[in-house]
Design a protein around this motif. Structure first.
Motif, PDB file in Angstrom:
ATOM      1  N   LEU A 186       0.974  -1.427  -0.077  1.00 10.75           N
ATOM      2  CA  LEU A 186      -0.021  -0.145   0.057  1.00 10.75           C
ATOM      3  C   LEU A 186       0.853   1.086  -0.244  1.00 10.75           C
ATOM      4  O   LEU A 186       1.585   1.489   1.061  1.00 10.75           O
ATOM      5  CB  LEU A 186      -0.872  -0.102   1.320  1.00 10.75           C
ATOM      6  N   PRO A 187       1.025   2.139  -0.895  1.00  8.42           N
ATOM      7  CA  PRO A 187       1.422   3.396  -1.002  1.00  8.42           C
ATOM      8  C   PRO A 187       0.975   4.234   0.065  1.00  8.42           C
ATOM      9  O   PRO A 187      -0.022   4.236   0.564  1.00  8.42           O
ATOM     10  CB  PRO A 187       1.219   3.897  -2.643  1.00  8.42           C
ATOM     11  N   PRO A 190     -19.026   1.859   5.662  1.00  9.04           N
ATOM     12  CA  PRO A 190     -17.617   1.445   5.167  1.00  9.04           C
ATOM     13  C   PRO A 190     -16.773   2.477   5.516  1.00  9.04           C
ATOM     14  O   PRO A 190     -17.026   3.787   5.678  1.00  9.04           O
ATOM     15  CB  PRO A 190     -17.713   1.401   3.668  1.00  9.04           C
ATOM     16  N   THR A 191     -15.466   2.128   5.848  1.00  5.75           N
ATOM     17  CA  THR A 191     -14.361   3.050   6.311  1.00  5.75           C
ATOM     18  C   THR A 191     -13.943   3.673   4.961  1.00  5.75           C
ATOM     19  O   THR A 191     -13.993   3.538   3.977  1.00  5.75           O
ATOM     20  CB  THR A 191     -13.262   2.157   6.939  1.00  5.75           C
ATOM     21  N   VAL A 192     -13.607   5.080   5.311  1.00  8.66           N
ATOM     22  CA  VAL A 192     -13.083   5.861   4.536  1.00  8.66           C
ATOM     23  C   VAL A 192     -11.319   5.812   4.494  1.00  8.66           C
ATOM     24  O   VAL A 192     -10.813   6.415   3.259  1.00  8.66           O
ATOM     25  CB  VAL A 192     -13.345   7.494   4.551  1.00  8.66           C
ATOM     26  N   LEU A 193     -10.940   4.899   5.294  1.00  8.51           N
ATOM     27  CA  LEU A 193      -9.306   4.780   5.043  1.00  8.51           C
ATOM     28  C   LEU A 193      -9.121   4.112   3.706  1.00  8.51           C
ATOM     29  O   LEU A 193      -9.661   3.176   3.162  1.00  8.51           O
ATOM     30  CB  LEU A 193      -8.977   3.620   6.219  1.00  8.51           C
ATOM     31  N   ASN A 194      -8.088   4.818   2.964  1.00  4.52           N
ATOM     32  CA  ASN A 194      -7.680   4.291   1.902  1.00  4.52           C
ATOM     33  C   ASN A 194      -8.560   4.262   0.596  1.00  4.52           C
ATOM     34  O   ASN A 194      -8.218   3.850  -0.462  1.00  4.52           O
ATOM     35  CB  ASN A 194      -6.972   2.750   1.910  1.00  4.52           C
ATOM     36  N   SER A 195      -9.607   5.178   0.701  1.00  2.00           N
ATOM     37  CA  SER A 195     -10.629   5.135  -0.192  1.00  2.00           C
ATOM     38  C   SER A 195     -10.374   5.662  -1.359  1.00  2.00           C
ATOM     39  O   SER A 195     -10.974   5.519  -2.552  1.00  2.00           O
ATOM     40  CB  SER A 195     -12.147   5.946   0.558  1.00  2.00           C
ATOM     41  N   GLY A 196      -9.047   6.519  -1.289  1.00  2.00           N
ATOM     42  CA  GLY A 196      -8.700   7.098  -2.571  1.00  2.00           C
ATOM     43  C   GLY A 196      -8.201   5.960  -3.673  1.00  2.00           C
ATOM     44  O   GLY A 196      -7.895   6.338  -4.832  1.00  2.00           O
ATOM     45  N   PHE A 197      -7.831   4.984  -3.141  1.00  2.00           N
ATOM     46  CA  PHE A 197      -7.518   3.628  -4.071  1.00  2.00           C
ATOM     47  C   PHE A 197      -8.672   2.925  -4.790  1.00  2.00           C
ATOM     48  O   PHE A 197      -8.261   1.898  -5.386  1.00  2.00           O
ATOM     49  CB  PHE A 197      -6.577   2.748  -2.965  1.00  2.00           C
ATOM     50  N   PHE A 198      -9.823   3.245  -4.295  1.00  2.00           N
ATOM     51  CA  PHE A 198     -11.138   2.564  -4.831  1.00  2.00           C
ATOM     52  C   PHE A 198     -11.377   3.139  -6.188  1.00  2.00           C
ATOM     53  O   PHE A 198     -11.392   4.155  -6.310  1.00  2.00           O
ATOM     54  CB  PHE A 198     -12.051   2.502  -3.827  1.00  2.00           C
ATOM     55  N   ALA A 199     -11.759   2.116  -7.059  1.00  2.00           N
ATOM     56  CA  ALA A 199     -12.193   2.540  -8.169  1.00  2.00           C
ATOM     57  C   ALA A 199     -13.830   2.901  -8.532  1.00  2.00           C
ATOM     58  O   ALA A 199     -14.279   3.030  -9.410  1.00  2.00           O
ATOM     59  CB  ALA A 199     -11.953   1.512  -9.376  1.00  2.00           C
ATOM     60  N   ALA A 200     -14.436   2.373  -7.234  1.00  2.00           N
ATOM     61  CA  ALA A 200     -15.923   2.876  -7.329  1.00  2.00           C
ATOM     62  C   ALA A 200     -16.077   2.965  -5.627  1.00  2.00           C
ATOM     63  O   ALA A 200     -15.262   2.554  -4.852  1.00  2.00           O
ATOM     64  CB  ALA A 200     -16.398   1.504  -7.659  1.00  2.00           C
ATOM     65  N   GLN A 201     -17.087   3.734  -5.278  1.00  2.00           N
ATOM     66  CA  GLN A 201     -17.339   4.105  -3.915  1.00  2.00           C
ATOM     67  C   GLN A 201     -18.791   3.816  -3.559  1.00  2.00           C
ATOM     68  O   GLN A 201     -19.715   3.631  -4.442  1.00  2.00           O
ATOM     69  CB  GLN A 201     -17.398   5.680  -3.985  1.00  2.00           C
ATOM     70  N   LEU A 226      -6.170  10.229   4.097  1.00  2.00           N
ATOM     71  CA  LEU A 226      -6.622   9.021   4.992  1.00  2.00           C
ATOM     72  C   LEU A 226      -6.139   7.786   4.773  1.00  2.00           C
ATOM     73  O   LEU A 226      -6.633   6.750   4.638  1.00  2.00           O
ATOM     74  CB  LEU A 226      -7.928   9.190   5.171  1.00  2.00           C
ATOM     75  N   ASN A 227      -4.632   7.452   4.505  1.00  2.00           N
ATOM     76  CA  ASN A 227      -4.197   6.025   4.193  1.00  2.00           C
ATOM     77  C   ASN A 227      -3.378   5.417   5.142  1.00  2.00           C
ATOM     78  O   ASN A 227      -2.883   6.347   6.118  1.00  2.00           O
ATOM     79  CB  ASN A 227      -3.257   6.327   2.913  1.00  2.00           C
ATOM     80  N   THR A 228      -3.249   4.291   5.086  1.00  2.00           N
ATOM     81  CA  THR A 228      -2.628   3.527   6.397  1.00  2.00           C
ATOM     82  C   THR A 228      -1.441   2.602   5.826  1.00  2.00           C
ATOM     83  O   THR A 228      -1.436   1.369   5.853  1.00  2.00           O
ATOM     84  CB  THR A 228      -3.688   2.798   7.098  1.00  2.00           C
ATOM     85  N   PRO A 229      -0.555   2.985   5.439  1.00  2.00           N
ATOM     86  CA  PRO A 229       0.625   2.540   4.926  1.00  2.00           C
ATOM     87  C   PRO A 229       1.593   1.890   6.164  1.00  2.00           C
ATOM     88  O   PRO A 229       1.145   2.074   7.250  1.00  2.00           O
ATOM     89  CB  PRO A 229       1.576   3.584   4.480  1.00  2.00           C
ATOM     90  N   ALA A 279      -5.149  -1.633  -2.042  1.00  2.00           N
ATOM     91  CA  ALA A 279      -6.255  -1.711  -0.851  1.00  2.00           C
ATOM     92  C   ALA A 279      -6.928  -3.112  -0.622  1.00  2.00           C
ATOM     93  O   ALA A 279      -7.877  -3.096  -0.083  1.00  2.00           O
ATOM     94  CB  ALA A 279      -7.328  -0.515  -1.104  1.00  2.00           C
ATOM     95  N   MET A 280      -6.456  -3.909  -1.325  1.00  2.00           N
ATOM     96  CA  MET A 280      -6.976  -5.441  -1.286  1.00  2.00           C
ATOM     97  C   MET A 280      -8.534  -5.538  -1.646  1.00  2.00           C
ATOM     98  O   MET A 280      -9.335  -5.942  -0.827  1.00  2.00           O
ATOM     99  CB  MET A 280      -6.783  -6.091   0.192  1.00  2.00           C
ATOM    100  N   THR A 281      -9.009  -4.864  -2.570  1.00  2.00           N
ATOM    101  CA  THR A 281     -10.206  -4.725  -3.331  1.00  2.00           C
ATOM    102  C   THR A 281     -10.092  -4.619  -4.788  1.00  2.00           C
ATOM    103  O   THR A 281      -9.316  -3.909  -5.272  1.00  2.00           O
ATOM    104  CB  THR A 281     -11.278  -3.813  -2.689  1.00  2.00           C
ATOM    105  N   ASP A 282     -10.876  -5.375  -5.423  1.00  2.00           N
ATOM    106  CA  ASP A 282     -10.874  -5.084  -7.176  1.00  2.00           C
ATOM    107  C   ASP A 282     -11.610  -3.994  -7.257  1.00  2.00           C
ATOM    108  O   ASP A 282     -11.896  -3.695  -8.558  1.00  2.00           O
ATOM    109  CB  ASP A 282     -11.273  -6.225  -7.656  1.00  2.00           C
ATOM    110  N   SER A 283     -12.615  -3.517  -6.380  1.00  2.00           N
ATOM    111  CA  SER A 283     -13.683  -2.329  -6.557  1.00  2.00           C
ATOM    112  C   SER A 283     -14.732  -2.780  -7.507  1.00  2.00           C
ATOM    113  O   SER A 283     -15.298  -2.006  -8.158  1.00  2.00           O
ATOM    114  CB  SER A 283     -13.060  -0.865  -7.129  1.00  2.00           C
ATOM    115  N   TYR A 284     -14.789  -4.153  -7.685  1.00  2.00           N
ATOM    116  CA  TYR A 284     -15.754  -4.566  -8.560  1.00  2.00           C
ATOM    117  C   TYR A 284     -16.957  -5.187  -7.727  1.00  2.00           C
ATOM    118  O   TYR A 284     -16.940  -5.449  -6.604  1.00  2.00           O
ATOM    119  CB  TYR A 284     -15.167  -5.784  -9.437  1.00  2.00           C
TER     120      TYR A 284
END
Length: 335
Positions: free
Chosen positions: A44-45, A111-122, A194-197, A236-241
């Protein structure tokens, strides 16, 4: 003197390397897992991707933080984004389903907003493509903050502090810069911080073989061999699918409510597993209290298998290693 300085520098560098090799000998030899499994995951960057139309600036981030904690852009004047996305609770609320305006209980877990900038869908149903598109929805939702955007903008314009903050973030006349678009962009900018590296798992992926316990390594191997990271993939360990799953106690139609496609009935976005140990309860309805239960549900519904007790324990231990360094923020002083 120059030679002495060079000698001291060279000696220091050599000693530093030797010290690194000595103190971190675990970096030098495989532990029986790293060579086989590390390349199946992503570190996770510290910073999530930044869109071209919303540059990340300090003034915009600070404004977004103010808006995130601002309860006066809700109908009751007491609910903010941080009400449900509580920094002390993994940036969620740790109750099964969100409670909003007039104590209404929603249909879904927060849902948590942590690392949500890595999600391809919200959102659970993916009705927003990115953080900018997501930001204003809760303000307008009658079951959440219950305020029209016009009223929210008017209220913000009534504070000189906000006029000044928007001027710093966007330039020009601050009052004229208080627009829905700029509100959304500022809030999205804040959420991208709000990222958690640097979780134990990230350190392990980068070569620190002592960062995980033996049990966590077994859990990682079982997680990967079971095919869990086919969906829980990416940094982020999600495919956002979206995947159809029969969650205990849920009648929610999920993605279907957005697409009206029959194939999307009961389909939900793959939730991130980052920090999953601190963002309970689980699934779209929050009806599963523990990770142990969640692992069994996923095994049965998505993999068609039932894990043994020791296997569940190993996977849960691995999931605990995904808890990263929480963002340190100061709660803003609001006008």
């Amino acid at each position: 003197m120059r030679l002495i300085r060079h000698f001291k520098y060279a000696t220091s560098s050599i000693l530093g390397v030797v010290g690194l090799l000595t103190l971190s000998g675990n970096l030098l030899a495989d532990d029986g897992y790293h060579a086989q499994y590390a390349n199946r995951f992503e570190v996770l960057p510290a910073i999530s991707p930044i869109p071209a139309n919303n540059s990340l600036t300090e003034s915009k981030i600070e404004l977004g933080k103010m808006l995130f904690f601002e309860p006066r852009i809700s109908g009751s004047g007491v609910i903010s984004c941080a009400t449900c996305h509580n920094p002390a609770l993994g940036w969620t609320d740790r109750i099964p389903r969100a409670t909003g305006h007039a104590a209404q209980v929603g249909e879904r877990n927060t849902p948590t907003v942590l690392n949500s900038g890595f999600f391809a869908a919200q959102f659970w149903d993916g009705r927003a493509a990115d953080l900018e598109a997501q930001a204003l929805g809760p303000i307008e939702a009658d079951i959440e903050m219950n305020m029209s955007l016009d009223d929210a903008i008017t209220r913000l314009k009534g504070f000189k502090e906000y006029q000044d903050a928007f001027a710093r973030a966007y330039g020009g006349d601050g009052e004229k810069q208080i627009t829905p678009n700029n509100v959304a962009h500022a809030m999205a900018s804040f959420q991208r911080t709000l990222n958690t590296p640097n979780s134990p798992f990230d350190r392990y992926l980068q070569g620190d073989l002592a960062a995980l316990t033996d049990q966590q390594k077994r859990g990682m191997a079982l997680f990967a061999d079971s095919g869990c990271n086919a969906c829980h993939s990416g940094p982020a360990m999600t495919d956002s699918y979206f995947h159809v799953i029969k969650v205990p106690g849920s009648t929610d139609l999920g993605r279907f409510l957005v697409t009206k496609n029959e194939a999307d009935k009961h389909a939900f976005k793959t939730p991130t597993l980052r920090n999953v140990a601190v963002t309970y309860p689980y699934f779209n309805n929050g009806g599963t209290a523990t990770l142990e239960e969640a692992v069994q549900v996923m095994g049965k519904e998505m993999l068609g298998r039932e894990y043994k007790k020791n296997q569940v324990a190993d996977i849960v231990a691995f999931l605990h290693s995904l808890t990263g360094e929480m963002p340190h923020i100061e709660i803003p002083a609001l006008p």
